[in-house]
Design an enzyme around this catalytic site. Sequence first.
Site, PDB file in Angstrom:
ATOM      1  N   CYS A  41       0.986  -0.885   0.144  1.00  0.00           N
ATOM      2  CA  CYS A  41       0.021  -0.159  -0.066  1.00  0.00           C
ATOM      3  C   CYS A  41       0.975   1.179   0.002  1.00  0.00           C
ATOM      4  CB  CYS A  41      -0.664  -0.548   0.965  1.00  0.00           C
ATOM      5  SG  CYS A  41      -2.194  -1.414   0.731  1.00  0.00           S
ATOM      6  N   CYS A  82      -7.650  -1.792  14.003  1.00  0.00           N
ATOM      7  CA  CYS A  82      -7.198  -0.908  12.951  1.00  0.00           C
ATOM      8  C   CYS A  82      -8.284  -0.949  11.853  1.00  0.00           C
ATOM      9  CB  CYS A  82      -5.974  -0.788  12.408  1.00  0.00           C
ATOM     10  SG  CYS A  82      -5.911   0.504  10.911  1.00  0.00           S
TER      11      CYS A  82
END
Length: 516
Positions: free
Chosen positions: A24, A421
């Site tokens: 990412c 998260c």
Amino acid sequence: MYQKLINPFFLYFSPSEEGIKIGCGIFGAINFENKPVFPYVYWGLRAQNHRGHQSHGFLTYNGEKFYVYKNLDLVPKLRSSAIQEWFGRMPGSIGVGNVRYTTSGKCDDASLLEGTQPVTASIDGLKLALSFNGNIVNTHQLRKETDTRFADLPYTCDSDLVCRKLLLELNRRKDLTSAVNECMRNIDGAFSVAGITGDGDFFAFKDQHGIKPLCAGHLPDEATYALSSETVSLDMNGFERDFELEPGELVTVSKEGFKREKVIKNPRKAFCAFEYAYFARPDSRFDGKYVYEIREEFGRNIVREYPDIVKDSDIILSVPETGDDPAMGVHEESGLRWERASRRHRYVTERAFILLNRERCSTIDRKINILGSKVDGKRLIVTEDSIVRGDTTKVTIGKMRSAGAKKVYMFVTFPRIIGPCFYGIDMATYGQLIGSNHSAEEIAKIIGADAVCYQSIDGLVRATGQTRDQLCLACITGKYPTPLAQKMADEMKEKFLKGYEEKGRIYETCETSPQT
Ligand code: SF4
């Protein structure tokens, strides 16, 4: 099995976006003198490989076709004899790339390859390529919405959803700004995006909380511009950093340079605090400060917060390498010697944190070596960036004890992680977090430390130079910046504390939260 699926030089080229199986850390570049940008994208991704090891992908555009290469694992070395071939295969003066590890979807090799970015999509003559960093929370809702037009295309990762949603809005509104505005208002989660339209427009935007990093820069030739998750990739390519995108901002690029547009008025910034402690490279900069400087200050903070422990210690050790910068701060503030007696095998590059359970302990065992005679009989302060599950730290402490350490005090720069998260770091259940139902004292017992000394949240915030309300601190405070994430986290926490066993990542398995 891997070899059966892909040979080492597997190239996935597609003559059109329709055939491209969708994908990412982000890097993208454009050159306005028609020069190829592939080398910038390639080196931009290599510099950011720490942000994702599972797969990588490049995409270039020559005004007609998207050219795509996707593969698993690290960005490969390119033999000099093959460079010209690569230029031929990846033509075009616009390109985006992505390194990824998955925080959504399946993790077998075939699924990982399918979910590799950049992704593409097309409808009614419009086409789009996109590289994405983040994680989407309201996936169910978005799938319903986008499946009506993309029923024949499989959904492999969150970037598909963002790409399809943006394309649908672009088709409907014929205007990039209002299409991006719709995405920003209707997608719950974190998304920093760089993309290319079929018209050759190169653009980038961040969600309205600006949770993930994305910065812009240019080359001295004033003809080449780049967008990157971290500044280190700009540095490595010789680009000057211009700015960090603001939350809710859309950036487009023309010959004249960057055009910045505030698409969402008065957004609430919530930049991921974990980037400072763990994720970002130490030689990247946020708001003009090197990450390593902030990590050194984290170390000084912990010394000030635990003076009695410091008095009871002989030397400092760091868990390499994210513990190294705080160790320098602890050394400067305490005056204790930082003994470089924990060494890391440079070529075992897997990040233990992002490996699957069965691989984690054995990897850390092979990765870190303790220099026995240097710690024998000593009381150690050991600096570490974070404790997520606790199993890797336990192995490291075990090695120090075996080498004769008398005491082990863990100085942990990221405060106790108490919640999952939802935004792109793969710690997505309460069950996997040792801090979700254990105090610092209990954690010390479990991992075999004499004490676990977490930096305070206030200390962390101060060192970053931000204020509390400019950071995402959700996993250490339980207060999430986006509404659906808060709802899911609260519901699951209640169940978890009553003994419910989570079935997977909360945002993928949460049954009770209305996702429409
Ligand atoms: S929840 Fe934690 S890891 Fe996730 S974005 Fe917020 S601060 Fe970063």
